[in-house]
Design a protein around this motif. Structure first.
Motif, PDB file in Angstrom:
ATOM      1  N   TRP A 237       0.828  -1.211   0.000  1.00  0.00           N
ATOM      2  CA  TRP A 237       0.000   0.000   0.000  1.00  0.00           C
ATOM      3  C   TRP A 237       0.863   1.263   0.000  1.00  0.00           C
ATOM      4  N   ARG A 238       1.848   1.300   0.881  1.00  0.00           N
ATOM      5  CA  ARG A 238       2.620   2.531   1.061  1.00  0.00           C
ATOM      6  C   ARG A 238       3.613   2.736  -0.076  1.00  0.00           C
ATOM      7  N   ALA A 241       1.411   1.519  -4.005  1.00  0.00           N
ATOM      8  CA  ALA A 241       0.065   2.024  -4.323  1.00  0.00           C
ATOM      9  C   ALA A 241      -0.902   0.899  -4.666  1.00  0.00           C
ATOM     10  N   VAL A 243      -3.545  -2.262  -3.181  1.00  0.00           N
ATOM     11  CA  VAL A 243      -4.284  -2.886  -2.091  1.00  0.00           C
ATOM     12  C   VAL A 243      -4.238  -4.397  -2.321  1.00  0.00           C
ATOM     13  N   GLY A 273      -6.693  -9.072  -4.172  1.00  0.00           N
ATOM     14  CA  GLY A 273      -6.797  -7.775  -3.500  1.00  0.00           C
ATOM     15  C   GLY A 273      -8.120  -7.556  -2.815  1.00  0.00           C
ATOM     16  N   SER A 277     -12.539  -3.128   3.680  1.00  0.00           N
ATOM     17  CA  SER A 277     -11.855  -1.845   3.845  1.00  0.00           C
ATOM     18  C   SER A 277     -11.491  -1.573   5.309  1.00  0.00           C
ATOM     19  N   HIS A 281      -7.731  -0.833   6.453  1.00  0.00           N
ATOM     20  CA  HIS A 281      -7.445   0.416   7.153  1.00  0.00           C
ATOM     21  C   HIS A 281      -6.727   0.138   8.468  1.00  0.00           C
TER      22      HIS A 281
ATOM     23  N   CYS B  14      -1.267   5.846 -11.976  1.00  0.00           N
ATOM     24  CA  CYS B  14      -0.824   5.711 -10.579  1.00  0.00           C
ATOM     25  C   CYS B  14       0.063   4.481 -10.412  1.00  0.00           C
ATOM     26  N   LEU B  15       0.002   3.553 -11.369  1.00  0.00           N
ATOM     27  CA  LEU B  15       0.837   2.351 -11.320  1.00  0.00           C
ATOM     28  C   LEU B  15       2.093   2.479 -12.181  1.00  0.00           C
ATOM     29  N   TRP B 237      -9.623   3.169  -3.576  1.00  0.00           N
ATOM     30  CA  TRP B 237      -8.994   2.248  -2.609  1.00  0.00           C
ATOM     31  C   TRP B 237      -9.940   1.103  -2.258  1.00  0.00           C
ATOM     32  N   ARG B 238     -11.185   1.439  -1.944  1.00  0.00           N
ATOM     33  CA  ARG B 238     -12.110   0.428  -1.428  1.00  0.00           C
ATOM     34  C   ARG B 238     -12.617  -0.472  -2.551  1.00  0.00           C
ATOM     35  N   GLN B 240     -11.479  -0.516  -5.997  1.00  0.00           N
ATOM     36  CA  GLN B 240     -10.596  -0.855  -7.117  1.00  0.00           C
ATOM     37  C   GLN B 240      -9.204  -1.267  -6.662  1.00  0.00           C
ATOM     38  N   ALA B 241      -8.979  -1.310  -5.348  1.00  0.00           N
ATOM     39  CA  ALA B 241      -7.686  -1.752  -4.806  1.00  0.00           C
ATOM     40  C   ALA B 241      -6.522  -0.893  -5.297  1.00  0.00           C
ATOM     41  N   LEU B 242      -6.800   0.404  -5.503  1.00  0.00           N
ATOM     42  CA  LEU B 242      -5.776   1.307  -6.021  1.00  0.00           C
ATOM     43  C   LEU B 242      -5.541   2.469  -5.060  1.00  0.00           C
ATOM     44  N   VAL B 243      -4.284   2.845  -4.906  1.00  0.00           N
ATOM     45  CA  VAL B 243      -3.949   4.040  -4.145  1.00  0.00           C
ATOM     46  C   VAL B 243      -3.734   5.180  -5.152  1.00  0.00           C
ATOM     47  N   GLY B 273      -0.265   8.385  -8.167  1.00  0.00           N
ATOM     48  CA  GLY B 273      -0.575   7.682  -6.930  1.00  0.00           C
ATOM     49  C   GLY B 273       0.373   8.007  -5.795  1.00  0.00           C
ATOM     50  N   SER B 277       1.505   8.306   3.178  1.00  0.00           N
ATOM     51  CA  SER B 277       0.669   7.245   3.742  1.00  0.00           C
ATOM     52  C   SER B 277      -0.238   7.760   4.856  1.00  0.00           C
ATOM     53  N   HIS B 280      -3.222   9.402   3.162  1.00  0.00           N
ATOM     54  CA  HIS B 280      -4.109   8.404   2.553  1.00  0.00           C
ATOM     55  C   HIS B 280      -4.900   7.663   3.630  1.00  0.00           C
ATOM     56  N   HIS B 281      -4.217   7.324   4.704  1.00  0.00           N
ATOM     57  CA  HIS B 281      -4.890   6.620   5.798  1.00  0.00           C
ATOM     58  C   HIS B 281      -6.002   7.489   6.370  1.00  0.00           C
ATOM     59  N   VAL B 284      -9.001   7.658   3.615  1.00  0.00           N
ATOM     60  CA  VAL B 284      -9.810   6.446   3.419  1.00  0.00           C
ATOM     61  C   VAL B 284     -10.561   6.066   4.692  1.00  0.00           C
TER      62      VAL B 284
END
Lengths: 287, 287
Positions: A237-238, A241, A243, A273, A277, A281, B14-15, B237-238, B240-243, B273, B277, B280-281, B284
């Motif tokens: 995650w960190r 990017a 999950v 993934g 959530s 988290h 972002c990837l 995040w929730r 699509q598992a993406l940051v 992305g 952290s 982001h934490h 979310v």
């Protein structure tokens, strides 16, 4: 990405449709059904990733699907399965036999049971992960590190990537494939196996199909503990990017923990993934 | 993914290597340098994504890089830039002129300034996002929705995808491209522009190059507020598992908020992305 000064490749099945690699095997299995079989539907049992894979493949092919899921499956996986139009039947993980429930449904409805790993077409479908690794790298890597539950993904990759060393990773206490390989015969997970966040890898017993492939290949098997798995979820995650669910992160965890040497040219499979959530988290906020 | 019952495609920069699309333009610009220019190095100013893009491209090509970054840039972007071997010079965002600092460094060292968007080679490089969208879809989408700071990415995609409708999205108060397009001439961001989490889009003034391309194209421009942007970061995040960083999520935010209709065949660019952290934490965990 880089671990310990070495380049390591991530195969991100956490970004796959359905959030895990399971759509691959499910699609390949359902494509084997004839028209009469398709008309009678399919039934599968799964904590969630295989459930979603079968549900998506069935919807795409116009086949009715019933999924037998544990009542404590992650809410995200239940919702994802339901959103694909599948019917869901719940069971108690500790007191009921999910395969028996699925068999009863199949008998009553004529539906075909789609196993999550104990099927050559499922194994072959999961093996497309390995074909893609070779295609995307333009060569075979020296080593592929794979999370292992029932062994469908690992066996598929073993068959698809004959020139790579294969390392499988299981959660501590759920290392039945490792103990089976060590002993030369299939043994079940111990009745007092500890709780684990790796719901996707809580397979009580591997199958002769997957065991035989991995035994013949001479794979290396290692385990990771819960703290190492949580650290990998946090790191993905960190720093990347991404999950990743706990069960999908165990291969990465073994590298980050130093259990597996990152020096050879290595591909790590992030196999899923799908994580609630609230749990994600909590994990990323720790450590 | 699906929004409001419609399929929408995500282009996940972002990837990308460096966590954003910026490596593309930086690489194309640095490839234009001759041997004498390469030997004198490059200098760039950026809150972070362009910094990392230039630093990575420079390392790959064996060119020394100096990056002028605001002192309040996200720690992750500073660390990422430093990890690529670039020298970093900090400035105060509100009181110092970063372009003047970069020009002084260039004058003193002979280094070439690599602008973040005001350069045709940069715009062309970012346009490879558009070429990839067409290549990966196998056709041009009807509509592409793009985050807009200086407009390099949007202009590049506009040139690469002549058959798609283009929609640009800016944070409220930082909508200088929208107001420039509305008025037919470049206007700066207001001196009292509100704070925004979208550090990647805090461009005080767009350039004639990007403005002219987007004005000639007749793009649609919309804005999103901070709450809508945070909701998009959370959703990515929730679901699509993406940051995704806030500035990279504004195009998605406009769709989720209903500001843009998801009905046409639409590609949404998630442009970066790189988010600390802790932020982001926090995001979310809210909402």
């Amino acid at each position: 990405m880089r671990i310990g000064g070495h380049s390591v490749w991530l195969k991100c099945e956490c970004l796959q449709t359905g959030g895990a690699f399971k759509l691959r095997g499910a699609t390949n299995r359902l494509l084997q059904l004839n028209q009469a079989e398709r008309a009678q539907g399919v039934v599968a049992f799964s904590s969630g990733n295989h459930a979603q894979g079968v549900a998506i493949a069935a919807r795409r092919l116009g086949i009715a699907a019933t999924i037998v899921m544990p009542s404590d499956a992650p809410a995200l996986k239940i919702a994802g399965t339901r959103a694909e139009g599948a019917a869901i039947v719940f069971y108690e993980r500790l007191s009921e036999d999910r395969s028996a429930i699925a068999a009863r449904i199949a008998e009553a409805t004529g539906a075909t049971v789609v196993p999550s790993f104990d099927d050559p077409h499922i194994v072959a479908g999961q093996g497309t992960v390995g074909l893609e690794i070779i295609d995307q790298l333009g060569r075979s890597p020296q080593r592929i590190v794979v999370p292992c539950g029932g062994g469908g993904l690992a066996a598929g990759i073993a068959l698809a990537c004959p020139d790579a060393e294969l390392v499988i990773v299981e959660p501590a206490g759920w290392d039945d494939m490792k103990r089976s390989l060590d002993g030369g015969a299939i043994v079940a997970v111990a009745a007092d196996a500890p709780p684990t966040l790796c719901d996707a890898l809580q397979t009580p017993l591997v199958s002769p199909i997957t065991f035989d492939v991995l035994a013949a290949r001479g794979v290396t098997a290692v385990t990771v503990n819960e703290a190492e798995t949580e650290a990998a979820v946090r790191w993905a995650w960190r720093d990347q990017a991404l999950v990743v669910e706990p069960g999908g992160a165990v291969a990465l965890a073994a590298l980050l923990a130093g259990t597996i040497d990152p020096a050879p040219d290595t591909v790590v499979v992030l196999s899923g993934g799908n994580i609630d959530s609230a749990l994600h988290h909590r994990i990323v906020g720790g450590g």
